[in-house]
Design a protein around this motif. Structure first.
Motif, mmCIF file in Angstrom:
data_model
loop_
_atom_site.group_PDB
_atom_site.id
_atom_site.type_symbol
_atom_site.label_atom_id
_atom_site.label_comp_id
_atom_site.label_asym_id
_atom_site.label_seq_id
_atom_site.Cartn_x
_atom_site.Cartn_y
_atom_site.Cartn_z
ATOM 1 N N GLU A 144 24.166 14.114 -17.772
ATOM 2 C CA GLU A 144 22.958 13.849 -18.555
ATOM 3 C C GLU A 144 21.959 13.130 -17.662
ATOM 4 O O GLU A 144 22.263 12.058 -17.142
ATOM 5 N N LEU A 145 20.799 13.725 -17.461
ATOM 6 C CA LEU A 145 19.828 13.085 -16.573
ATOM 7 C C LEU A 145 19.255 11.824 -17.203
ATOM 8 O O LEU A 145 18.940 11.799 -18.384
ATOM 9 N N THR A 146 19.119 10.797 -16.382
ATOM 10 C CA THR A 146 18.491 9.547 -16.827
ATOM 11 C C THR A 146 17.303 9.274 -15.914
ATOM 12 O O THR A 146 17.150 9.903 -14.866
ATOM 13 N N ASP A 147 16.482 8.296 -16.305
ATOM 14 C CA ASP A 147 15.378 7.899 -15.427
ATOM 15 C C ASP A 147 15.913 7.404 -14.084
ATOM 16 O O ASP A 147 15.296 7.621 -13.052
ATOM 17 N N GLU A 148 17.050 6.734 -14.127
ATOM 18 C CA GLU A 148 17.616 6.234 -12.874
ATOM 19 C C GLU A 148 17.872 7.388 -11.903
ATOM 20 O O GLU A 148 17.537 7.324 -10.720
ATOM 21 N N ILE A 149 18.440 8.466 -12.410
ATOM 22 C CA ILE A 149 18.733 9.621 -11.560
ATOM 23 C C ILE A 149 17.436 10.271 -11.076
ATOM 24 O O ILE A 149 17.254 10.538 -9.884
ATOM 25 N N ARG A 150 16.528 10.486 -12.018
ATOM 26 C CA ARG A 150 15.291 11.189 -11.671
ATOM 27 C C ARG A 150 14.449 10.397 -10.666
ATOM 28 O O ARG A 150 13.954 10.934 -9.671
ATOM 29 N N VAL A 151 14.308 9.114 -10.920
ATOM 30 C CA VAL A 151 13.440 8.294 -10.064
ATOM 31 C C VAL A 151 14.078 8.066 -8.687
ATOM 32 O O VAL A 151 13.394 8.096 -7.664
ATOM 33 N N THR A 152 15.391 7.870 -8.668
ATOM 34 C CA THR A 152 16.073 7.647 -7.384
ATOM 35 C C THR A 152 15.941 8.877 -6.482
ATOM 36 O O THR A 152 15.681 8.762 -5.274
ATOM 37 N N ILE A 153 16.091 10.032 -7.061
ATOM 38 C CA ILE A 153 15.956 11.259 -6.270
ATOM 39 C C ILE A 153 14.504 11.476 -5.842
ATOM 40 O O ILE A 153 14.206 11.726 -4.670
ATOM 41 N N ALA A 154 13.584 11.341 -6.787
ATOM 42 C CA ALA A 154 12.169 11.599 -6.480
ATOM 43 C C ALA A 154 11.647 10.643 -5.412
ATOM 44 O O ALA A 154 10.915 11.043 -4.507
ATOM 45 N N ALA A 155 12.039 9.370 -5.502
ATOM 46 C CA ALA A 155 11.514 8.386 -4.552
ATOM 47 C C ALA A 155 11.936 8.716 -3.129
ATOM 48 O O ALA A 155 11.142 8.622 -2.187
ATOM 49 N N GLN A 156 13.184 9.117 -2.967
ATOM 50 C CA GLN A 156 13.653 9.433 -1.618
ATOM 51 C C GLN A 156 13.015 10.723 -1.108
ATOM 52 O O GLN A 156 12.648 10.831 0.065
ATOM 53 N N ALA A 157 12.875 11.692 -1.996
ATOM 54 C CA ALA A 157 12.193 12.933 -1.610
ATOM 55 C C ALA A 157 10.782 12.623 -1.121
ATOM 56 O O ALA A 157 10.318 13.160 -0.111
ATOM 57 N N GLU A 164 0.830 -1.207 0.000
ATOM 58 C CA GLU A 164 0.000 0.000 0.000
ATOM 59 C C GLU A 164 0.872 1.268 0.000
ATOM 60 O O GLU A 164 0.629 2.206 -0.750
ATOM 61 N N ASP A 165 1.891 1.249 0.854
ATOM 62 C CA ASP A 165 2.800 2.407 0.914
ATOM 63 C C ASP A 165 3.539 2.583 -0.406
ATOM 64 O O ASP A 165 3.798 3.687 -0.858
ATOM 65 N N ARG A 166 3.877 1.465 -0.984
ATOM 66 C CA ARG A 166 4.621 1.516 -2.233
ATOM 67 C C ARG A 166 3.777 2.157 -3.334
ATOM 68 O O ARG A 166 4.269 2.973 -4.113
ATOM 69 N N THR A 167 2.510 1.800 -3.362
ATOM 70 C CA THR A 167 1.605 2.396 -4.346
ATOM 71 C C THR A 167 1.490 3.903 -4.110
ATOM 72 O O THR A 167 1.526 4.697 -5.058
ATOM 73 N N GLU A 168 1.386 4.278 -2.848
ATOM 74 C CA GLU A 168 1.300 5.708 -2.534
ATOM 75 C C GLU A 168 2.589 6.413 -2.966
ATOM 76 O O GLU A 168 2.547 7.505 -3.553
ATOM 77 N N LEU A 169 3.703 5.775 -2.691
ATOM 78 C CA LEU A 169 4.991 6.372 -3.063
ATOM 79 C C LEU A 169 5.103 6.538 -4.578
ATOM 80 O O LEU A 169 5.544 7.582 -5.071
ATOM 81 N N GLU A 170 4.692 5.532 -5.300
ATOM 82 C CA GLU A 170 4.782 5.616 -6.765
ATOM 83 C C GLU A 170 3.963 6.793 -7.299
ATOM 84 O O GLU A 170 4.406 7.518 -8.191
ATOM 85 N N GLY A 171 2.780 6.981 -6.735
ATOM 86 C CA GLY A 171 1.955 8.119 -7.162
ATOM 87 C C GLY A 171 2.636 9.448 -6.858
ATOM 88 O O GLY A 171 2.620 10.376 -7.675
ATOM 89 N N LEU A 172 3.246 9.527 -5.686
ATOM 90 C CA LEU A 172 3.955 10.765 -5.319
ATOM 91 C C LEU A 172 5.151 11.011 -6.239
ATOM 92 O O LEU A 172 5.432 12.153 -6.617
ATOM 93 N N VAL A 173 5.837 9.936 -6.603
ATOM 94 C CA VAL A 173 6.989 10.064 -7.515
ATOM 95 C C VAL A 173 6.512 10.622 -8.860
ATOM 96 O O VAL A 173 7.145 11.516 -9.443
#
Ligand SMILES: [Zn+2]
Length: 254
Positions: free
Chosen positions: A66-79, A41-50
């Motif tokens: 050069e920004l990649t999805d790996e960079i963007r998603v890793t930062i967004a998920a922790q934020a 459940e938390d994971r689903t909430e996190l994905e929506g926030l990302v």
């Protein structure tokens, strides 16, 4: 609710309706250690926030990165870990995340009015109250992959939460006067204790960088709360309880 809030909510609902890319899910599993501790459940909430975070914030690669999805998603998920379960906006003051390839070093740390510039060796990020966070990808990447107590994204974004109520003073918006009184007492005592130990040359389980100032203390214990929650709860139960109440999470139980 204002008409703008209504528009914002509708726009965000639409963003979250898009399927979360499988490739992003793989990035979360591989690169962000904390995600493994979340319930489905938390994971689903996190994905929506990302999804919302990445749609609304401007992220820029700097210094040739050069920004990649790996960079963007890793930062967004922790934020977004700091937003889980909370009825809050998505870093309303934050507009831009600048990402450099490597840690850099400037001269010392200073809090100058609304501006915080951080450059201590271990703290390779900067956080301005006016909407910009600067991160070094090598440091983000290495601190995201294991729960070692250091996490530069959690640290910088904790500063953003702290600043949301208009002042970066070590207390985010706690919602009530009573909560603030309790926060100020517990964090004030713990900050004094840490400062005393550090200035006496004694060690502490809390990172000595937290003794720099109340905002740094809040950022440092936020890292510890998520990365070493059992240790924090055991040795600083009141501090843990204040953070658990604010973040509406209980990571020591995960
Ligand atoms: Zn800091």
């Amino acid at each position: 609710m204002s008409i703008f809030d209504l528009f914002k909510r509708r726009r965000r609902d639409a963003i979250r309706k898009h399927p979360f890319p499988e490739a992003w899910r793989e990035i979360l599993d591989r690169d962000v250690a904390y995600v493994a501790k979340l319930t489905a459940e938390d994971r689903t909430e996190l994905e929506g926030l990302v999804q919302v975070f990445l749609a609304e914030k401007n992220m820029e690669g700097c210094g040739g990165l050069e920004l990649t999805d790996e960079i963007r998603v890793t930062i967004a998920a922790q934020a977004c870990l700091l937003l889980l379960h909370r009825e809050t906006d998505v870093y309303p003051e934050l507009e831009t995340v600048l990402v450099y390839p490597h840690a850099y070093r400037a001269a010392g740390t200073k809090h100058a009015g609304p501006v915080v510039i951080e450059s201590e060796d271990a703290r390779l990020g900067e956080s301005w109250t006016r909407g910009v966070v600067v991160l070094a990808w090598d440091h983000v990447s290495s601190t995201a992959r294991h729960l070692g107590g250091d996490n530069v994204v959690l640290h910088e974004l904790a500063h953003q939460l702290d600043a949301e109520d208009g002042s970066m003073d070590g207390a985010p918006d706690l919602g009530s006067r009573a909560r603030f009184a309790s926060w100020a007492r517990v964090l004030g005592e713990e900050f004094e204790e840490l400062s005393t130990r550090v200035h006496a040359g004694r060690g502490s389980d809390i990172d000595a960088y937290g003794a720099t100032s109340p905002p740094e203390f809040f950022a440092v214990i936020t890292e510890m709360f998520f990365e070493k929650p059992k240790q924090l709860r055991k040795r600083h139960p009141e501090l843990y309880a204040e953070l658990a109440a604010f973040y509406k999470q209980d990571p020591a139980e995960r």
